[in-house]
Design a protein around this motif. Sequence first.
Motif, PDB file in Angstrom:
ATOM      1  N   ASN A 118       0.806  -1.229   0.000  1.00  0.00           N
ATOM      2  CA  ASN A 118       0.000   0.000   0.000  1.00  0.00           C
ATOM      3  C   ASN A 118       0.835   1.272   0.000  1.00  0.00           C
ATOM      4  N   SER A 119       2.163   1.141   0.116  1.00  0.00           N
ATOM      5  CA  SER A 119       2.994   2.338   0.220  1.00  0.00           C
ATOM      6  C   SER A 119       4.204   2.353  -0.709  1.00  0.00           C
ATOM      7  N   ALA A 120       4.450   1.279  -1.439  1.00  0.00           N
ATOM      8  CA  ALA A 120       5.593   1.254  -2.358  1.00  0.00           C
ATOM      9  C   ALA A 120       5.274   0.463  -3.621  1.00  0.00           C
ATOM     10  N   ALA A 121       4.010   0.462  -4.022  1.00  0.00           N
ATOM     11  CA  ALA A 121       3.607  -0.328  -5.193  1.00  0.00           C
ATOM     12  C   ALA A 121       4.336   0.117  -6.459  1.00  0.00           C
ATOM     13  N   TYR A 122       4.676   1.401  -6.547  1.00  0.00           N
ATOM     14  CA  TYR A 122       5.371   1.913  -7.729  1.00  0.00           C
ATOM     15  C   TYR A 122       6.751   1.294  -7.901  1.00  0.00           C
ATOM     16  N   ALA A 267       5.458  17.890   0.279  1.00  0.00           N
ATOM     17  CA  ALA A 267       6.656  17.359  -0.377  1.00  0.00           C
ATOM     18  C   ALA A 267       6.359  16.619  -1.667  1.00  0.00           C
ATOM     19  N   GLY A 268       5.219  15.948  -1.753  1.00  0.00           N
ATOM     20  CA  GLY A 268       4.934  15.120  -2.929  1.00  0.00           C
ATOM     21  C   GLY A 268       5.112  15.848  -4.241  1.00  0.00           C
ATOM     22  N   ARG A 269       4.680  17.093  -4.295  1.00  0.00           N
ATOM     23  CA  ARG A 269       4.766  17.851  -5.550  1.00  0.00           C
ATOM     24  C   ARG A 269       6.184  18.332  -5.848  1.00  0.00           C
ATOM     25  N   HIS A 270       7.066  18.287  -4.849  1.00  0.00           N
ATOM     26  CA  HIS A 270       8.440  18.774  -5.019  1.00  0.00           C
ATOM     27  C   HIS A 270       9.439  17.672  -5.374  1.00  0.00           C
ATOM     28  N   LEU A 271       9.033  16.414  -5.312  1.00  0.00           N
ATOM     29  CA  LEU A 271      10.003  15.319  -5.408  1.00  0.00           C
ATOM     30  C   LEU A 271      10.832  15.356  -6.686  1.00  0.00           C
ATOM     31  N   ALA A 272      10.186  15.590  -7.808  1.00  0.00           N
ATOM     32  CA  ALA A 272      10.931  15.579  -9.074  1.00  0.00           C
ATOM     33  C   ALA A 272      11.983  16.683  -9.094  1.00  0.00           C
ATOM     34  N   VAL A 285       8.091  10.041 -12.745  1.00  0.00           N
ATOM     35  CA  VAL A 285       7.181  10.590 -11.745  1.00  0.00           C
ATOM     36  C   VAL A 285       5.827   9.898 -11.816  1.00  0.00           C
ATOM     37  N   SER A 286       5.289   9.564 -10.654  1.00  0.00           N
ATOM     38  CA  SER A 286       3.953   8.971 -10.583  1.00  0.00           C
ATOM     39  C   SER A 286       3.270   9.452  -9.316  1.00  0.00           C
ATOM     40  N   ALA A 287       2.026   9.048  -9.145  1.00  0.00           N
ATOM     41  CA  ALA A 287       1.280   9.423  -7.938  1.00  0.00           C
ATOM     42  C   ALA A 287       0.327   8.292  -7.585  1.00  0.00           C
ATOM     43  N   GLU A 353       5.564  10.326  -6.225  1.00  0.00           N
ATOM     44  CA  GLU A 353       6.559   9.239  -6.259  1.00  0.00           C
ATOM     45  C   GLU A 353       7.576   9.534  -7.350  1.00  0.00           C
ATOM     46  N   VAL A 354       8.835   9.225  -7.085  1.00  0.00           N
ATOM     47  CA  VAL A 354       9.869   9.316  -8.125  1.00  0.00           C
ATOM     48  C   VAL A 354      10.739   8.074  -8.101  1.00  0.00           C
ATOM     49  N   LEU A 355      11.086   7.601  -9.276  1.00  0.00           N
ATOM     50  CA  LEU A 355      12.067   6.531  -9.477  1.00  0.00           C
ATOM     51  C   LEU A 355      13.177   7.096 -10.356  1.00  0.00           C
TER      52      LEU A 355
END
Length: 359
Positions: A118-122, A267-272, A285-287, A353-355
Amino acid sequence: MSTGTASADAWFRSGPGQDTTVALGCDVADSDGTRFGLRSERMEGCSPHLSTPPIRGHWGGKVGWLGTLEVSVAGEILEPWGGKPLVTPELPVSGEPRYTHGHHESVLRSHRWRTAENSAAYLLPHLVPGMSLLDVGCGPGTITVGLAARIVPGPVVGLDVAEEAVAAARRLKADGTEVIFVTGDLYALPYDDGAFDVVHTHQVLQHLADPVAALREMARVCRPGGLVAARDGDYGAMTWFPERPELDTWLDLYRRVARANGGEPDAGRHLAAWARAAGCGEPAVSASAWCFATPEDRQWWAETWAERVTVTDLARRAVELGLATPAELAEMAAGWLVWAEEPDGCFFVLHGEVLCRRG
């Protein structure tokens, strides 16, 4: 609304062999850094503006915003010279950076609900058996052991600065996995360059005065071709139904306390932007979102926050800063419990989310 003053020592070359000092002032119109009012104090016709979006960070012991300046005179763009083309307005931050939630049992109970699913599916589709993984800011370790199960027999380290969190993580059963939990500083990870295939963090960067430095350190210990992965909440994007004034007050209070503690609750919007500034590699980038809509989920979520807003470090800090009284915090808690009884109630927690694949 808040104001700040930019550094005024940027140097720009105005022509061959001619150097001119441009002194700049800066009014911060919004505390989230979305609007800057720039002005020049010298050179008639000087037109400064930010050529890159501002990002939040920690420089020279002060928390502020950084953006690249572009300066022109009469339409001609000047070249930076002899200094950094930076704007770093100081924002009102009270005291040293601190973890807003603290480690009260209600906080750890909320964090134990989190899983790799539920917290790292990406990240999960990118994991293969035998990888090595570092989980930075692992908390009570429930996400860590879920990631470890995906890469058996690969070694996994969960690292957290808080001894309480590491002690809780060590009590988990992680049968069949090669996972250990240690205390450590994420700004100075005790590992060699390129030590891990994957370096992961979840809901940590929002609490840091310098998330870019943390990501840079994560990238350092990630091998070439490996993955730096980060997921973080965005409080400003949280939404719920039906509306309740107590929850509006709670959200405003939380964001103010978090920023006073030196963090960035959105923070979510700043990750990239942070990942690029840290040199992690181009981020994918994903959400994704948590959803609390069943009667059981609403009750659990509401009870958790009703407790956290009254008895944890968040509550104590809000009172210390003069942002709320204990009676007002109790009203927020009561509002949470009333909301939980709404048959159509739902609450959505958005995450960015960022990878980043290391070059």
